[in-house]
Scaffold this motif. Structure first.
Motif, PDB file in Angstrom:
ATOM      1  N   ASP A 173       0.829  -1.190   0.000  1.00  0.00           N
ATOM      2  CA  ASP A 173       0.000   0.000   0.000  1.00  0.00           C
ATOM      3  C   ASP A 173       0.871   1.250   0.000  1.00  0.00           C
ATOM      4  O   ASP A 173       0.425   2.327  -0.394  1.00  0.00           O
ATOM      5  CB  ASP A 173      -0.911   0.025   1.236  1.00  0.00           C
ATOM      6  N   VAL A 174       2.088   1.138   0.481  1.00  0.00           N
ATOM      7  CA  VAL A 174       2.999   2.268   0.603  1.00  0.00           C
ATOM      8  C   VAL A 174       4.086   2.220  -0.472  1.00  0.00           C
ATOM      9  O   VAL A 174       4.404   3.217  -1.101  1.00  0.00           O
ATOM     10  CB  VAL A 174       3.641   2.294   2.006  1.00  0.00           C
ATOM     11  N   LEU A 175       4.654   1.035  -0.669  1.00  0.00           N
ATOM     12  CA  LEU A 175       5.729   0.859  -1.656  1.00  0.00           C
ATOM     13  C   LEU A 175       5.214   0.126  -2.887  1.00  0.00           C
ATOM     14  O   LEU A 175       4.335  -0.732  -2.783  1.00  0.00           O
ATOM     15  CB  LEU A 175       6.885   0.064  -1.050  1.00  0.00           C
ATOM     16  N   GLY A 176       5.761   0.447  -4.025  1.00  0.00           N
ATOM     17  CA  GLY A 176       5.360  -0.259  -5.233  1.00  0.00           C
ATOM     18  C   GLY A 176       5.958   0.356  -6.475  1.00  0.00           C
ATOM     19  O   GLY A 176       6.875   1.188  -6.398  1.00  0.00           O
ATOM     20  N   LYS A 177       5.429  -0.049  -7.612  1.00  0.00           N
ATOM     21  CA  LYS A 177       5.944   0.428  -8.885  1.00  0.00           C
ATOM     22  C   LYS A 177       5.483   1.856  -9.152  1.00  0.00           C
ATOM     23  O   LYS A 177       4.344   2.218  -8.882  1.00  0.00           O
ATOM     24  CB  LYS A 177       5.499  -0.493 -10.015  1.00  0.00           C
ATOM     25  N   ILE A 178       6.399   2.637  -9.687  1.00  0.00           N
ATOM     26  CA  ILE A 178       6.127   4.019 -10.058  1.00  0.00           C
ATOM     27  C   ILE A 178       6.390   4.160 -11.550  1.00  0.00           C
ATOM     28  O   ILE A 178       7.399   3.676 -12.065  1.00  0.00           O
ATOM     29  CB  ILE A 178       7.022   4.989  -9.266  1.00  0.00           C
TER      30      ILE A 178
END
Length: 400
Positions: free
Chosen positions: A205-210
């Motif tokens: 929910d906080v980290l992921g693909k950008i």
């Protein structure tokens, strides 16, 4: 449209559920429908319908209306592959991205965007404003993820930064997120996870693909695809679609106006969330559902956004159905339905069964549906919704 002089008409991202009416009123025109919504049971050979559902492809999660339009444009001319990044903005806006694209069609479009040099994919903190806003303002205005005691509060955001011990200032002013050192970034991420309710169980929910648009400069609000998608949504929600089109065409004046609209839009979201948290004890809840009656306290064009955010922030248990609604200015009620990680329930089918009994119109997808009813049907709608939801009991046989 019937009275317009045009002989050719395109319906984009709508029309599949209105085949009978379109066929009835537009007999003198050639009609194309490029859509991914549910198709009305009606046979006509006159209308050119392009919809993934005709080919057994889930239009809810596998491709957006923008994606259908892109594939159509690419079929007309392969040079249109340079528009793939705009189709991704549509997929992101339709919530079809979750730390990546699970469907082959959206992945195919992403490959086109990367191959054309328009998009670059990285891993980072998924938060709006990381390219453009001072850290305190980014935290204050963030709605997804929503941070209790921080979102909507400048004082709370500044206190949160001090609490984490982050080196957040440069020349007396707050840094932007992209300017933080690696150690400070780690502290910020940890602090957000711990402050949010149960977020430590869902780090993605906080980290992921950008997704970064290569043609846009660093610190531009159009640089991050998710921020760009939100900007376009703001233009639509606040009834300024031409500003959104101009932003896609990279018109600097219209991009500046879109940024102003976006600030207003985010404030509307924060106000809606703050209203909810101040009145959550009045929410009608049962076994596996929550009915949120915002009345005139939340703008009707924002009620779906509020429901979407609440379905993702771990406020409600997995499987919960969230129905939220708000009054329109012309005597109607705008209703939005979402579910908390419940892919087995068809929300559009559920909402259709409710609206059929009380009168109104219904549309959307299996995972995000909406309706419009008269305000004098409010009590009847709530009673019918409760009866329907009690029969569903989505949590009774679900392990949480």
């Amino acid at each position: 449209i019937k009275r317009e002089h045009y002989s050719l008409v395109f319906f984009l991202d709508l029309g599949s559920g209105s085949l009978r009416k379109i066929d009835e009123y537009l007999k003198e025109k050639e009609v194309f429908i490029l859509d991914h919504h549910s198709i009305e049971s009606y046979t006509t050979e006159r209308i050119h319908l392009l919809n993934p559902l005709l080919y057994g492809i889930d239009g809810n999660s596998h491709i957006s209306g923008a994606g259908v339009c892109y594939l159509f444009a690419k079929a007309l001319n392969p040079r249109n592959m340079d528009l793939a990044h705009i189709a991704l903005l549509g997929a992101i806006g339709d919530m079809q991205e979750s730390n990546g694209f699970s469907s082959s069609l959206n992945s195919f479009i992403l490959d086109d965007a990367v191959s054309s040099g328009k998009i670059e994919v990285k891993i980072g903190l998924r938060m709006f404003g990381m390219q453009t806003r001072p850290l305190d303002k980014m935290l204050e205005y963030t709605a997804d993820p929503y941070i209790p005691g921080v979102s909507g509060s400048g004082e709370g955001a500044r206190a949160f930064i001090e609490e984490l011990g982050i080196d957040a200032r440069l020349d007396g002013k707050y840094k932007k997120l992209v300017q933080l050192k690696e150690e400070d970034m780690k502290r910020l991420i940890t602090g957000i996870i711990l402050r949010r309710l149960g977020s430590e169980e869902r780090p993605d929910d906080v980290l992921g693909k950008i997704y970064l648009l290569n043609e846009e400069s660093d610190e531009s609000p159009m640089r991050d695809a998710k921020e760009f998608s939100t900007l376009l949504n703001a233009c639509g929600r606040l009834h300024k679609p031409a500003v959104g089109i101009g932003s896609c065409l990279r018109d600097p004046l219209l991009q500046k106006e879109a940024i102003h609209l976006l600030t207003h839009y985010k404030r509307e979201i924060i106000q809606g969330l703050n209203w909810f948290y101040a009145h959550k004890d009045k929410v009608l809840t049962g076994d596996g559902y929550a009915i949120i009656n915002a009345g005139s306290s939340v703008r009707d064009t924002m009620i779906g956004t509020l429901a979407s955010i609440l379905s993702k922030n771990n406020m409600y248990r997995e499987g919960t159905v969230i129905i939220s609604f708000a009054y329109t200015l012309d005597g109607y009620i705008k209703i939005s339905a979402r579910s908390v990680y419940n892919k087995e329930l068809d929300l559009r089918e559920m909402m259709s069964s409710i609206v059929e009994k009380v009168g109104g119109i219904c549309g959307g997808h299996s995972s995000a549906a909406g309706a419009l009813i008269r305000q004098d049907k409010e009590e009847e709608f709530i009673k019918t919704a409760v009866d329907t939801l009690n029969k569903l009991s989505p949590l009774q046989n679900r392990k949480v």
